[in-house]
Write a protein that holds these residues in place. Structure first.
Motif, PDB file in Angstrom:
ATOM      1  N   GLY A   1       0.825  -1.213   0.000  1.00  0.00           N
ATOM      2  CA  GLY A   1       0.000   0.000   0.000  1.00  0.00           C
ATOM      3  C   GLY A   1       0.856   1.258   0.000  1.00  0.00           C
ATOM      4  O   GLY A   1       0.594   2.204  -0.758  1.00  0.00           O
TER       5      GLY A   1
ATOM      6  N   ASP B   1      -2.730  -4.145  -5.994  1.00  0.00           N
ATOM      7  CA  ASP B   1      -2.159  -4.226  -4.642  1.00  0.00           C
ATOM      8  C   ASP B   1      -2.998  -5.236  -3.847  1.00  0.00           C
ATOM      9  O   ASP B   1      -4.143  -4.967  -3.533  1.00  0.00           O
ATOM     10  CB  ASP B   1      -2.206  -2.813  -4.033  1.00  0.00           C
ATOM     11  CG  ASP B   1      -2.131  -2.783  -2.513  1.00  0.00           C
ATOM     12  OD1 ASP B   1      -1.920  -3.830  -1.889  1.00  0.00           O
ATOM     13  OD2 ASP B   1      -2.304  -1.685  -1.950  1.00  0.00           O
TER      14      ASP B   1
ATOM     15  N   ARG C   1       0.991  -0.059  12.675  1.00  0.00           N
ATOM     16  CA  ARG C   1       0.329   0.695  11.596  1.00  0.00           C
ATOM     17  C   ARG C   1      -0.908   1.418  12.114  1.00  0.00           C
ATOM     18  O   ARG C   1      -1.692   0.885  12.894  1.00  0.00           O
ATOM     19  CB  ARG C   1      -0.090  -0.256  10.473  1.00  0.00           C
ATOM     20  CG  ARG C   1      -0.946   0.453   9.408  1.00  0.00           C
ATOM     21  CD  ARG C   1      -1.124  -0.348   8.166  1.00  0.00           C
ATOM     22  NE  ARG C   1      -1.682  -1.654   8.395  1.00  0.00           N
ATOM     23  CZ  ARG C   1      -1.763  -2.588   7.451  1.00  0.00           C
ATOM     24  NH1 ARG C   1      -1.315  -2.342   6.238  1.00  0.00           N
ATOM     25  NH2 ARG C   1      -2.286  -3.759   7.724  1.00  0.00           N
TER      26      ARG C   1
ATOM     27  N   ARG D   1      -6.339  -1.100  12.074  1.00  0.00           N
ATOM     28  CA  ARG D   1      -7.153  -2.052  11.325  1.00  0.00           C
ATOM     29  C   ARG D   1      -7.551  -3.226  12.218  1.00  0.00           C
ATOM     30  O   ARG D   1      -6.758  -3.690  13.029  1.00  0.00           O
ATOM     31  CB  ARG D   1      -6.373  -2.560  10.108  1.00  0.00           C
ATOM     32  CG  ARG D   1      -6.848  -1.934   8.816  1.00  0.00           C
ATOM     33  CD  ARG D   1      -5.961  -2.217   7.660  1.00  0.00           C
ATOM     34  NE  ARG D   1      -5.786  -3.628   7.339  1.00  0.00           N
ATOM     35  CZ  ARG D   1      -5.118  -4.073   6.298  1.00  0.00           C
ATOM     36  NH1 ARG D   1      -4.554  -3.208   5.468  1.00  0.00           N
ATOM     37  NH2 ARG D   1      -4.990  -5.357   6.072  1.00  0.00           N
TER      38      ARG D   1
HETATM   39 MG    MG Z   1      -2.208  -2.758   2.101  1.00  0.00          MG
END
Ligand code: MG
Ligand code: AP5
Length: 215
Positions: free
Chosen positions: A14, A84, A127, A160
């Motif tokens: 990404g 992706d 992340r 996430r």
């Molecule tokens: Mg990704």
């Protein structure tokens, strides 16, 4: 430029795709982003996909192939695209071949990003993503200027749902079992280019651009 970014969860697909979009003006087609949008919208497809995604497994091939087939037909793909997170299984790669041949298109390169397993876990647990504009951060490697808010738009940073360590480990196992065979698949097709994904984000980007210049 028609390329695939291949690599395990957290390899930087990404991150690199966003930089390539800026450089080449072609769209990023992230099946993960599209599925997460469907989950947020609570569409029938999103509701079906959610259980697979929460467990770190793969959404059934026919679902993702359908999404990508439709997406590749849109006008903004006329000059190229960056896939992706797709394909992720051999049947998906076979289906992509058919879709592209129907559209009269060929892949230019498959960039495989290689990163050590423990580094992947560290990247994914750290992340954070802006809930407003989608910009990605990392608490240590690419931190926001202000804790918890996006440096670009001020939106709230979120983690996430599948970035919990147990789910991450499952995603990595699924990658090895179902997606890693695509390295051989594209090697045999003469398209695979490996890039050391352990380098800085900028150095990885330079390596990818150097490959694309010759592709
Ligand atoms: Mg990704
Ligand atoms: P998806 O969204 O595709 O997730 P993934 O493949 O697991 O990959 P990630 O998005 O987690 O990692 P990335 O490689 O993009 O890394 P990033 O650049 O963010 O898929 C999610 C789920 O959807 C799947 O598990 C599955 O259920 C479903 N799905 C999606 N596609 C599917 C398909 N085709 N078939 C079936 N199911 C599908 O980087 C990670 C972190 O590291 C960031 O914080 C970043 O800042 C940092 N970072 C990046 N590069 C560097 C660097 N060089 N140095 C230091 N830090 C770095």
């Amino acid at each position: 430029m028609k390329i695939i970014l291949l690599g395990p969860p957290g390899a930087g697909k990404g991150t690199q795709a966003v930089m390539l979009v800026e450089k080449f003006g072609i769209p990023q087609i992230s099946t993960g982003d599209m599925l997460r949008a469907a989950v947020r919208d609570k569409s029938p497809m999103g509701l079906k996909a959610k259980e697979y995604m929460d467990a770190g497994g793969l959404v059934p091939d026919e679902v993702v192939v359908g999404i990508v087939r439709e997406r590749l037909q849109l006008d903004d793909c006329a000059n190229g695209f960056i896939l992706d997170g797709f394909p992720r299984t051999v049947p998906q790669a076979d289906a992509l071949k058919l879709v592209l041949s129907d559209l009269g298109k060929d892949l230019d390169a498959v960039i495989s990003l290689t990163v050590d397993t423990e580094a992947l876990v560290e990247r994914l647990t750290g992340r954070r993503t802006c809930s407003a504009c989608g910009k990605g951060f990392h608490l240590s490697f690419d931190p926001p200027a202000e804790d918890g808010s996006c440096s670009a738009c001020g939106g709230e940073l979120t983690q996430r749902a599948d970035d919990q360590e147990a789910t991450i480990r499952n995603r990595l196992d699924v990658y090895l079992a179902q997606t890693a065979p695509l390295e051989d698949y594209y090697q045999r097709a003469g398209l695979l280019k490996a890039v050391d994904g352990m380098q800085s984000m900028q150095t990885v980007q330079e390596a990818i651009q150097a490959i694309l210049q010759d592709a």
